[in-house]
Design an enzyme around this catalytic site. Structure first.
Site, PDB file in Angstrom:
ATOM      1  N   ALA A 136       0.912  -1.220   0.228  1.00  0.00           N
ATOM      2  CA  ALA A 136      -0.200  -0.082   0.094  1.00  0.00           C
ATOM      3  C   ALA A 136       1.045   1.506  -0.125  1.00  0.00           C
ATOM      4  O   ALA A 136       0.509   2.268   0.654  1.00  0.00           O
ATOM      5  CB  ALA A 136      -0.883  -0.188   1.206  1.00  0.00           C
ATOM      6  N   HIS A 190       9.563  -5.483   1.857  1.00  0.00           N
ATOM      7  CA  HIS A 190       8.827  -5.073   0.338  1.00  0.00           C
ATOM      8  C   HIS A 190      10.101  -5.096  -0.778  1.00  0.00           C
ATOM      9  O   HIS A 190      10.210  -4.170  -1.369  1.00  0.00           O
ATOM     10  CB  HIS A 190       8.519  -3.475   0.765  1.00  0.00           C
ATOM     11  CG  HIS A 190       7.157  -3.390   1.648  1.00  0.00           C
ATOM     12  ND1 HIS A 190       5.978  -3.551   1.109  1.00  0.00           N
ATOM     13  CD2 HIS A 190       7.203  -3.009   2.818  1.00  0.00           C
ATOM     14  CE1 HIS A 190       5.127  -3.449   1.919  1.00  0.00           C
ATOM     15  NE2 HIS A 190       5.760  -2.855   3.073  1.00  0.00           N
ATOM     16  N   HIS A 211       7.532  -7.880   8.517  1.00  0.00           N
ATOM     17  CA  HIS A 211       6.431  -8.666   8.301  1.00  0.00           C
ATOM     18  C   HIS A 211       6.558  -9.925   7.277  1.00  0.00           C
ATOM     19  O   HIS A 211       6.063  -9.748   6.012  1.00  0.00           O
ATOM     20  CB  HIS A 211       5.047  -7.957   7.896  1.00  0.00           C
ATOM     21  CG  HIS A 211       5.108  -6.829   6.878  1.00  0.00           C
ATOM     22  ND1 HIS A 211       5.535  -6.820   5.759  1.00  0.00           N
ATOM     23  CD2 HIS A 211       4.716  -5.493   7.049  1.00  0.00           C
ATOM     24  CE1 HIS A 211       5.370  -5.602   5.124  1.00  0.00           C
ATOM     25  NE2 HIS A 211       4.773  -4.873   6.089  1.00  0.00           N
ATOM     26  N   ASN A 214       4.449 -10.783   3.904  1.00  0.00           N
ATOM     27  CA  ASN A 214       3.831  -9.808   3.527  1.00  0.00           C
ATOM     28  C   ASN A 214       4.567  -8.714   2.738  1.00  0.00           C
ATOM     29  O   ASN A 214       5.542  -8.219   3.272  1.00  0.00           O
ATOM     30  CB  ASN A 214       2.836  -9.011   4.354  1.00  0.00           C
ATOM     31  CG  ASN A 214       1.602 -10.157   4.655  1.00  0.00           C
ATOM     32  OD1 ASN A 214       1.554 -10.765   5.838  1.00  0.00           O
ATOM     33  ND2 ASN A 214       0.799 -10.204   3.889  1.00  0.00           N
ATOM     34  N   GLY A 215       4.241  -8.391   1.435  1.00  0.00           N
ATOM     35  CA  GLY A 215       5.129  -7.646   0.704  1.00  0.00           C
ATOM     36  C   GLY A 215       6.434  -7.891   0.367  1.00  0.00           C
ATOM     37  O   GLY A 215       7.556  -7.362   0.699  1.00  0.00           O
ATOM     38  N   HIS A 246      -3.733 -11.478   7.369  1.00  0.00           N
ATOM     39  CA  HIS A 246      -2.547 -11.299   6.399  1.00  0.00           C
ATOM     40  C   HIS A 246      -1.745 -12.668   6.092  1.00  0.00           C
ATOM     41  O   HIS A 246      -1.169 -12.720   4.966  1.00  0.00           O
ATOM     42  CB  HIS A 246      -1.586 -10.510   6.947  1.00  0.00           C
ATOM     43  CG  HIS A 246      -1.883  -8.978   6.790  1.00  0.00           C
ATOM     44  ND1 HIS A 246      -3.024  -8.395   7.737  1.00  0.00           N
ATOM     45  CD2 HIS A 246      -1.357  -7.912   6.233  1.00  0.00           C
ATOM     46  CE1 HIS A 246      -3.148  -6.913   7.394  1.00  0.00           C
ATOM     47  NE2 HIS A 246      -2.200  -6.757   6.288  1.00  0.00           N
ATOM     48  N   ASP A 269       1.118  -3.923  12.453  1.00  0.00           N
ATOM     49  CA  ASP A 269       0.932  -3.259  11.294  1.00  0.00           C
ATOM     50  C   ASP A 269      -0.014  -2.294  11.183  1.00  0.00           C
ATOM     51  O   ASP A 269      -0.537  -2.157   9.912  1.00  0.00           O
ATOM     52  CB  ASP A 269       1.268  -4.144  10.000  1.00  0.00           C
ATOM     53  CG  ASP A 269       1.723  -3.449   8.658  1.00  0.00           C
ATOM     54  OD1 ASP A 269       2.203  -2.161   8.788  1.00  0.00           O
ATOM     55  OD2 ASP A 269       1.793  -4.035   7.523  1.00  0.00           O
ATOM     56  N   LEU A 303      -4.623  -5.691   0.409  1.00  0.00           N
ATOM     57  CA  LEU A 303      -4.403  -5.575   1.839  1.00  0.00           C
ATOM     58  C   LEU A 303      -3.795  -4.195   1.825  1.00  0.00           C
ATOM     59  O   LEU A 303      -2.565  -4.112   1.446  1.00  0.00           O
ATOM     60  CB  LEU A 303      -3.827  -6.645   2.525  1.00  0.00           C
ATOM     61  CG  LEU A 303      -4.770  -7.791   2.778  1.00  0.00           C
ATOM     62  CD1 LEU A 303      -4.125  -8.764   3.345  1.00  0.00           C
ATOM     63  CD2 LEU A 303      -5.846  -7.305   3.486  1.00  0.00           C
ATOM     64  N   ALA A 304      -4.116  -3.226   2.842  1.00  0.00           N
ATOM     65  CA  ALA A 304      -3.445  -1.975   3.280  1.00  0.00           C
ATOM     66  C   ALA A 304      -3.185  -1.747   4.713  1.00  0.00           C
ATOM     67  O   ALA A 304      -4.122  -0.973   5.011  1.00  0.00           O
ATOM     68  CB  ALA A 304      -4.197  -0.903   2.434  1.00  0.00           C
TER      69      ALA A 304
HETATM   70 ZN   LIG Z   1       3.561  -1.227   7.850  1.00  0.00          ZN
END
Ligand SMILES: [Zn+2]
Length: 378
Positions: A136, A190, A211, A214-215, A246, A269, A303-304
């Site tokens: 996001a 990320h 995380h 995720n990402g 998540h 998060d 998902l944000a």
């Molecule tokens: Zn974050």
């Protein structure tokens, strides 16, 4: 202050019935059995170290991008309801000019005394991340890791940047060294890297992954990605958003099985709409829709951020993997305290800060104590 008749979760054992004596901000003694001394009777509830959220963007209508001295305090007060006693304020990807402004506000807040949980600094997540795994974050504003900018932002923040998440494959190791030499925890995330690309920065000292799953590139049998490396390097601490949204339960189990309780830290998060009604909100410049604990970008349904509370994530991970309380306390508090070199918090031990959460048998928060003061009471 005395807290009595509780099941005390210390690093070495659970005291089935005991009491804790707190003097000023610190734990003075930890005792087995009951006492006639006057104190708070918790009636057999769990007494755990206060939770430390290393990655929280906001909640209760506040986030880094909209915060100021007063509003940051609204967050710090409210998050104590979740059992959180310490946290790192996460940022999203912003323009240079916006970050200059927000970090100035944040610095002002850090000079004040927090009313609730204590903020320990910034977790900068973006802009030094990859376009392929932006989540996001606003793609137009993403850039490669940049030491000069990080230096400038850290200066503006009052040297309060403590964690930076970046795609380590987008730099040659110099950014990793900059972080390590300046007491900033380098965190990889990320990123669309291949697993083997992790090694270069691991050897320079990176031991933290943002995380997990995720990402990031994942666990593909012919093209393993960052999640695979994070699982394979046994001394790398992984952040886990254990909200049940998540990450699928089977993957939560896999992470727990491979990493064990020593190398996981639970995070939220969570974004500014946590604790507010369902509806439309913003993350940075991007519009999102919150429904229950789920937050998605309006534009593409990605998902944000999250809207679950820390205590929810604790209950969820415990239930999914049947985790012992002594291990759970590592995942909520002591692992990240060690990672951040916080010597005075993260566990219930004599002479440490009295950062404590009292939980009922369903692990719902009854009482939160931050540095010896009651900061939440049900
Ligand atoms: Zn974050």
């Amino acid at each position: 202050m005395i807290i009595k008749n509780g099941k005390i979760v210390t690093p070495k054992k659970v005291i089935e019935n005991g009491y804790i004596e707190i003097i000023d901000s610190k734990i003075f003694s930890i005792n087995e059995g009951s006492t006639n001394l006057e104190g708070i009777d918790v009636n057999g509830a769990w007494i755990m170290p206060g939770f430390i959220d290393a990655h929280v963007h906001g909640g209760y209508g506040v986030d880094f991008e909209t915060g100021n001295k007063e509003r940051f305090n609204v967050f710090s007060k409210n998050v104590a309801k979740e059992g959180v006693t310490k946290y790192y304020q996460a940022t999203v990807t912003n323009s240079e000019k916006d970050n200059n402004k927000y970090l100035t506000e944040f610095n002002e807040f850090m000079k004040t005394k927090n009313k609730g949980a204590k903020c320990l600094g910034i977790h900068m997540e973006g802009p030094f991340i990859s376009k392929e795994k932006k989540g996001a974050h606003d793609q137009k504003l993403l850039i490669a890791p940049n030491i000069e900018l990080a230096k400038k932002w850290n200066y503006i923040s009052g040297n309060n940047i403590k964690i930076i998440t970046f795609a380590s494959d987008l730099q040659d190791g110099s950014f990793t060294k900059y972080c390590i030499n300046n007491d900033i925890l380098p965190s990889v995330g990320h990123s669309n890297m291949e697993a083997k690309e992790f090694e270069k920065d691991y050897l320079l000292g990176i031991k933290h992954v943002c995380h997990i799953f995720n990402g990031m590139s994942g666990v593909d049998q012919r093209k393993p990605g960052l999640a695979t490396a994070a699982l394979n390097y046994s001394d790398v601490l992984v952040e886990v958003i254990s909200d049940g949204i998540h990450i699928n339960n089977e993957i939560l189990k896999l992470i727990y099985k491979i990493k064990g309780p020593e190398q996981i830290c639970i995070i939220t998060d969570s974004m500014n709409a946590k604790g507010l009604d369902d509806g439309k909100y913003k993350i940075g410049n991007l519009e999102v829709i919150k429904k229950g604990m789920t937050v998605k970008l309006t534009s593409n349904g990605v998902l944000a951020g999250a809207a679950a509370t820390f205590d929810h994530n604790v209950r969820y991970y415990k239930k999914t993997c049947n985790i012992e309380m002594i291990d759970l306390a590592k995942m909520t508090s002591s692992n990240i305290a060690k990672q951040m070199k916080l010597k005075d918090t993260g566990s219930i031990e004599v002479n440490k800060l009295a950062d404590i959460v009292v939980l009922d048998n369903e692990l719902k928060v009854l009482l939160t104590i931050g540095e010896g003061q009651i900061i939440y009471k049900k």
